[in-house]
Design a protein around this motif. Structure first.
Motif, mmCIF file in Angstrom:
data_model
loop_
_atom_site.group_PDB
_atom_site.id
_atom_site.type_symbol
_atom_site.label_atom_id
_atom_site.label_comp_id
_atom_site.label_asym_id
_atom_site.label_seq_id
_atom_site.Cartn_x
_atom_site.Cartn_y
_atom_site.Cartn_z
ATOM 1 N N LEU A 176 0.833 -1.210 0.000
ATOM 2 C CA LEU A 176 0.000 0.000 0.000
ATOM 3 C C LEU A 176 0.866 1.258 0.000
ATOM 4 C CD1 LEU A 176 -2.849 -1.028 2.487
ATOM 5 C CD2 LEU A 176 -3.007 -0.776 -0.003
ATOM 6 N N PHE A 177 1.955 1.219 0.774
ATOM 7 C CA PHE A 177 2.872 2.356 0.817
ATOM 8 C C PHE A 177 3.443 2.632 -0.569
ATOM 9 C CE2 PHE A 177 7.189 3.962 0.880
ATOM 10 C CZ PHE A 177 7.062 5.112 1.649
ATOM 11 N N LEU A 178 3.894 1.558 -1.226
ATOM 12 C CA LEU A 178 4.515 1.725 -2.541
ATOM 13 C C LEU A 178 3.497 2.179 -3.588
ATOM 14 C CD1 LEU A 178 6.894 -1.352 -2.409
ATOM 15 C CD2 LEU A 178 7.554 1.056 -2.302
ATOM 16 N N GLU A 179 2.273 1.676 -3.474
ATOM 17 C CA GLU A 179 1.221 2.121 -4.398
ATOM 18 C C GLU A 179 0.961 3.610 -4.231
ATOM 19 O OE1 GLU A 179 -1.416 -1.997 -4.857
ATOM 20 O OE2 GLU A 179 -2.290 -0.305 -3.802
ATOM 21 N N LYS A 180 0.912 4.029 -2.960
ATOM 22 C CA LYS A 180 0.653 5.436 -2.680
ATOM 23 C C LYS A 180 1.825 6.293 -3.168
ATOM 24 C CE LYS A 180 -1.681 8.759 -0.409
ATOM 25 N NZ LYS A 180 -2.203 8.783 0.967
ATOM 26 N N LEU A 181 3.041 5.813 -2.906
ATOM 27 C CA LEU A 181 4.226 6.549 -3.355
ATOM 28 C C LEU A 181 4.222 6.683 -4.875
ATOM 29 C CD1 LEU A 181 6.978 7.864 -2.789
ATOM 30 C CD2 LEU A 181 8.008 5.598 -2.929
#
Lengths: 483, 101
Positions: A176-181
């Protein structure tokens, strides 16, 4: 994860993103458009580290990095230096990489910051600017190859490195973090994650009772969750058997889907970092930051709030749509063509997103366009097709890219509006299911079974509302003894 | 490492020489290890003299020039094929390098 609670998992990420909106490399004017090009056609004496050449910083890279730092709520240093990271490996022709350093008087480009994931804040430790190394390949296998073959087209491409604090608690949260980034970087327009190798990641993971293990070589964001899940299982089985998990660097083998120990004898001090004498310091004024800030495009969180207000979406749906820039763009293009925004959002989240996940593809690779979807929604509205039929039309669009009208024509999916046909079909269902009819006469709910049979028989091509009325009327006729 | 050595005013050990050689991916003979241990130690001892200077109130300098903010526009200039032509060993369009272990 049975016995290891998520609170006992600590994950930190080190993300490398190419600044793909730049036309040239970080320190020289070679074209950055290296993908699919013949090896070593995008090189010059500067990126090849010839003696006597001088690197000069790309001003757009500085602007990109400034935008990224602002978007990540990170504090930009007022003065920036580059450092040499020395190592002897053929991926860098200079035998060092120009990077930044947070010790020995060095300051990274920016410090601190966070990305909000639902209610959690994942803290950012720092961001820094550095150059990408070249690409190595081998004749045959890596073990048997007599030499290393190097393509330096990628050497010197601008990267931004984003390092998080170990705040991530699960592989899913890492994804989720990487998707948001990625969504943030794509909204800023600085990096295109759909390009191969444009976004890469190393992960640090430790479980309670074990040391920190670094996983390198995760070549795409999609692999991160998988690599971390593998590593948790591995470390968990060690801990449960009383074996100590030692600090080490491991390598993610994408083909075998396992991590393997990497024998690296280089430690931080071995890189002999020192200030890059060929590049002069860069000062970053508040005024400069302000100027960049004004130019910044809309970010995912702002877009999410706008979606809720402008298109009457739920917080959850707005959040899902803006998690991926392509998806959010697709949504807004649909809204231009068709006014029922909630309906569009439901189709994108309920049908398109699962397909994209399942096939592991990028939205821009799909055959479906906003016109496809909105044309189809109009066919539902005017009664040409039922909602159920629309689902099969949509699947057909996804696999063939044909327009809804021709799919409806070809497959004979058109809804049957002929009432006499519906009456005949109702009769047929009643006749074939005498026991269900008996049940339905005493129990209102049992009509659902008959309706199900009816829709199955007609392949969903009749209007369920009209059919329901006819069915009910016939049943009530039967109760009254009219056959 | 260097700082410490300078303070210790001791030479580099053979082990350190071997490690430095490994970092540079150079193989040294036993004779060379001995030779370089002495030579490099001499150089470090010489550098220790710099340490004697009083730098208490002198801010560290990271660059010898007074220049700051030298930037260039993001505009493509043609790459130079001659760069590739000067590469000593090639295989097709690739630069040929030793296999790393």
């Amino acid at each position: 994860m049975s016995r290891i609670k998520s609170a006992e998992i600590k994950i930190g990420l080190e993300v490398h993103c190419q600044l793909t909106n730049l036309m040239t490399k970080l320190f020289c004017s070679c074209s950055s458009d290296y993908r699919g090009k013949d090896p070593n056609t995008h090189i010059c004496p500067i990126c090849m580290g010839m003696p006597g050449t001088l690197p000069v910083l790309n001003e757009k890279a500085l602007e990109d990095a400034t935008m990224v730092a602002i978007a990540l709520n990170s504090n930009i240093s007022d003065r920036m230096l580059f450092f040499r990271k020395n190592y002897f490996y053929p991926d860098m022709p200079k035998n060092f990489q120009i990077s930044q350093y947070d010790k020995a008087g060095g300051v990274p480009f920016s410090l601190g910051g966070y990305i909000q994931i639902d209610k959690e804040k994942i803290r950012i430790r720092r961001t820094q600017i550095e150059e990408d190394p070249g690409k190595l390949s081998y004749e045959g296998t890596i073990e048997s190859s007599p030499s290393t073959l190097v393509d330096y087209n990628r050497a010197g491409i601008a990267l931004i490195e984003i390092v998080t604090e170990p705040d991530i608690r699960s592989p899913k949260e890492a994804r989720l973090f990487l998707e948001k980034l990625r969504s943030i970087l794509e909204h800023l327009g600085v990096s295109d994650g759909s390009l191969e190798g444009a976004m890469r990641c190393d992960a640090n993971i430790s479980l309670k009772g074990g040391r920190r293990v670094e996983i390198k070589n995760i070549s795409s964001f999609k692999e991160v969750e998988r690599a971390l899940n593998f590593e948790i299982t591995r470390q968990k089985s060690f801990i449960e058997r009383g074996i100590i998990v030692g600090q080490e660097t491991r390598h993610w083998d994408e083909v075998r889907r396992i991590t393997v120990s990497l024998r690296s004898k280089e430690e931080e001090q071995d890189y002999r970092y020192f200030p890059e004498p060929d590049l002069v310091p860069v000062t970053i004024s508040k005024d400069y930051i302000q100027k960049v800030k004004v130019k910044m495009p809309e970010l995912p969180d702002d877009r999410m709030r706008r979606f809720i207000e402008q298109y009457d979406l739920t917080l959850q749906n707005a959040e899902i749509l803006t998690r991926n820039k392509e998806m959010a763009d697709f949504f807004e293009e649909c809204v231009e063509l068709y006014k029922n925004s909630r309906e569009i959002s439901n189709w994108l989240i309920g049908e398109l997103l699962p397909y994209v996940r399942d096939k592991n593809v990028e939205i821009e690779e799909l055959k479906v366009t906003p016109k496809h979807l909105t044309d189809m929604l109009r066919f539902i509205d005017d009664g040409t097709i039922s909602r159920k039929m629309a689902q099969s039309v949509f699947r057909e669009i996804l696999s063939t890219g044909k327009m809804p009208d021709s799919i409806i024509k070809e497959k004979g999916l058109k809804k049957i509006l002929d009432k006499q046909y519906v009456v005949e079909m109702v009769e047929k269902v009643l006749k074939e299911n005498p026991r269900a009819v008996e049940d339905a006469l005493t129990d209102e709910k049992a009509i659902n079974y008959l309706m199900g049979q009816l829709m199955k028989l007609t392949k969903g091509r009749i209007d369920p509302k009209v059919a329901g009325e006819i069915m009910r009327r016939r049943l009530s006729d039967l109760t009254k003894g009219i056959s | 490492m260097v700082d410490e050595l300078v303070k210790r005013k001791k030479g580099l050990s053979k082990k350190e020489i071997e490690h430095i050689a490994w970092l540079a991916r150079i193989e040294l003979s036993k004779k060379e290890v001995n030779l370089f241990a002495h030579q490099l130690s001499d150089i470090l001892t010489y550098f220790a003299k710099i340490d004697e200077a009083d730098t208490e109130d002198v801010p560290p300098s990271y660059h010898v020039l007074d220049l700051i903010n030298v930037l260039r526009k993001d505009e493509i200039k043609p790459s130079l094929e001659v760069t590739f032509q000067t590469v000593p060993q090639t295989k097709g369009r690739f630069v040929k390098a030793p296999r790393m272990t």
